[in-house]
Design a protein around this motif. Structure first.
Motif, short mmCIF file in Angstrom:
data_model
loop_
_atom_site.label_atom_id
_atom_site.label_comp_id
_atom_site.label_asym_id
_atom_site.label_seq_id
_atom_site.Cartn_x
_atom_site.Cartn_y
_atom_site.Cartn_z
N ILE A 65 0.84 -1.20 0.00
CA ILE A 65 0.00 0.00 0.00
C ILE A 65 0.87 1.24 0.00
O ILE A 65 0.59 2.22 -0.70
N GLY A 66 1.94 1.23 0.80
CA GLY A 66 2.82 2.39 0.87
C GLY A 66 3.43 2.72 -0.48
O GLY A 66 3.50 3.88 -0.87
N TRP A 67 3.85 1.69 -1.22
CA TRP A 67 4.43 1.91 -2.54
C TRP A 67 3.38 2.51 -3.47
O TRP A 67 3.65 3.46 -4.21
N LEU A 68 2.15 1.99 -3.44
CA LEU A 68 1.11 2.51 -4.32
C LEU A 68 0.72 3.93 -3.96
O LEU A 68 0.45 4.75 -4.84
N LYS A 69 0.70 4.25 -2.65
CA LYS A 69 0.34 5.60 -2.23
C LYS A 69 1.36 6.63 -2.70
O LYS A 69 1.05 7.81 -2.85
N ASP A 70 2.60 6.19 -2.93
CA ASP A 70 3.62 7.10 -3.42
C ASP A 70 3.42 7.46 -4.89
O ASP A 70 4.05 8.40 -5.39
N LEU A 71 2.55 6.71 -5.59
CA LEU A 71 2.25 7.01 -6.98
C LEU A 71 1.02 7.92 -7.01
O LEU A 71 -0.08 7.51 -6.69
N GLY A 72 1.24 9.16 -7.38
CA GLY A 72 0.20 10.18 -7.26
C GLY A 72 -1.06 9.91 -8.06
O GLY A 72 -2.14 10.37 -7.70
N SER A 73 -0.96 9.17 -9.16
CA SER A 73 -2.13 8.92 -10.01
C SER A 73 -2.92 7.70 -9.57
O SER A 73 -3.98 7.42 -10.15
N VAL A 74 -2.42 6.96 -8.58
CA VAL A 74 -3.06 5.71 -8.16
C VAL A 74 -4.05 5.97 -7.03
O VAL A 74 -3.73 6.64 -6.05
N LYS A 75 -5.25 5.42 -7.16
CA LYS A 75 -6.26 5.46 -6.10
C LYS A 75 -6.53 4.02 -5.67
O LYS A 75 -6.93 3.20 -6.49
N VAL A 76 -6.30 3.73 -4.39
CA VAL A 76 -6.45 2.38 -3.87
C VAL A 76 -7.73 2.28 -3.04
O VAL A 76 -7.98 3.13 -2.19
N LYS A 77 -8.54 1.25 -3.29
CA LYS A 77 -9.78 1.04 -2.54
C LYS A 77 -9.83 -0.39 -2.02
O LYS A 77 -9.27 -1.30 -2.62
N TYR A 78 -10.55 -0.57 -0.90
CA TYR A 78 -10.73 -1.88 -0.28
C TYR A 78 -12.19 -2.29 -0.40
O TYR A 78 -13.09 -1.55 0.01
N CYS A 79 -12.45 -3.48 -0.95
CA CYS A 79 -13.81 -3.99 -1.11
C CYS A 79 -13.95 -5.31 -0.36
O CYS A 79 -13.34 -6.31 -0.74
N GLN A 80 -14.74 -5.30 0.69
CA GLN A 80 -14.92 -6.50 1.48
C GLN A 80 -15.61 -7.59 0.64
O GLN A 80 -16.50 -7.30 -0.16
N ASN A 81 -15.19 -8.83 0.82
CA ASN A 81 -15.75 -9.99 0.12
C ASN A 81 -15.53 -9.96 -1.39
O ASN A 81 -16.25 -10.62 -2.14
N LEU A 82 -14.53 -9.22 -1.83
CA LEU A 82 -14.23 -9.17 -3.26
C LEU A 82 -13.66 -10.51 -3.73
O LEU A 82 -12.75 -11.07 -3.12
N HIS A 83 -14.21 -11.03 -4.83
CA HIS A 83 -13.67 -12.25 -5.43
C HIS A 83 -13.45 -12.09 -6.93
O HIS A 83 -12.79 -12.91 -7.56
N ALA A 84 -13.97 -11.02 -7.51
CA ALA A 84 -13.84 -10.78 -8.95
C ALA A 84 -12.41 -10.40 -9.31
O ALA A 84 -11.69 -9.79 -8.52
N LYS A 85 -12.02 -10.79 -10.53
CA LYS A 85 -10.74 -10.37 -11.10
C LYS A 85 -11.04 -9.78 -12.47
O LYS A 85 -11.46 -10.50 -13.38
N CYS A 86 -10.84 -8.49 -12.59
CA CYS A 86 -11.20 -7.80 -13.82
C CYS A 86 -10.23 -6.64 -14.03
O CYS A 86 -9.94 -5.89 -13.08
#
Length: 233
Positions: A65-86
């Motif tokens: 997460i820390g590495w991704l947060k350092d990328l200014g264009s990246v938005k990280v979200k958490y989705c409970q019970n996620l199983h999809a890969k798309c």
């Protein structure tokens, strides 16, 4: 027409999807860890200032997460019970069993389907709409304090970061959040309290291993055990 993908083809076309993207990339996968090649691709798209959305749903490494947060264009979200890969760009999308996890890209037998916006506009539109819904219902990663078994506050010691504790700013960087957000979480969970605009260590904070250090040339600061916070599963 949609194209069937084998394991190696899925990895190849996922890489091509990211490389050819000109406007945005959406990566939806329960497991967040990515290999070095994927890191290079995302870092390159970040330099091009593309909009990048990453949604995950399983326990993750704070360093990831820390590495991704350092990328200014990246938005990280958490989705409970996620199983999809798309995985999507403005040109095409891949629906697959392949996680963004380096083990599955090397050792597992995977399948996937490549969908082109030009060749299958309705199918692409429906997939994109569902991806946008998943992004909307997902949340920013949150942190909760880990319970400690000791009941008494430790005696003050001359510990430094080299003794295994981190300053608030370095702990925030390790967890991939801003220092201000981490301070707010600590106040919320009773580890710190705010008085006259200044943070003060509470009894609960001391029980959890927190230490206040007096003024230095950088001002007063706190030290915390590196594992005082953990992320949700």
């Amino acid at each position: 027409m949609a194209r069937f993908l084998t394991t190696s083809a899925t990895s190849y076309f996922l890489e091509e999807l990211i490389k050819k993207a000109q406007k945005y990339v959406v990566l939806i996968s329960p497991y967040l860890k990515v290999n070095e090649r994927m890191r290079e691709l995302l870092e390159d798209k970040n330099r091009q200032q593309l909009e990048i959305w990453i949604v995950y749903g399983k326990k993750h490494q704070p360093n990831e997460i820390g590495w991704l947060k350092d990328l200014g264009s990246v938005k990280v979200k958490y989705c409970q019970n996620l199983h999809a890969k798309c995985y999507l760009s403005e040109q095409e999308c891949i629906i697959t069993s392949l996680n963004l996890y380096e083990f599955s890209q090397i050792n597992n037998n995977e399948m996937g389907v490549l969908i082109s916006k030009v060749d299958d506009p309705d199918l692409y539109r429906d997939t994109r709409a569902e991806a946008k819904r998943i992004i909307r219902i997902s949340k920013e990663p949150r942190f909760s304090p880990r319970r400690q078994t000791k009941s008494a506050a430790p005696q003050p010691r001359q510990e430094t970061e080299s003794d295994g504790k981190l300053s608030t700013s370095k702990l925030a960087k390790k967890l991939g959040v801003s220092t201000n957000d981490l301070l707010q979480h600590m106040v919320k969970h009773g580890l710190l309290e705010l008085k006259n605009g200044q943070h003060h260590l509470t009894t609960e904070g001391a029980k959890n291993g927190g230490e206040h250090r007096p003024k230095s040339r950088f001002g007063p600061y706190f030290l915390w055990p590196a594992n005082i916070f953990e992320t949700p599963t």
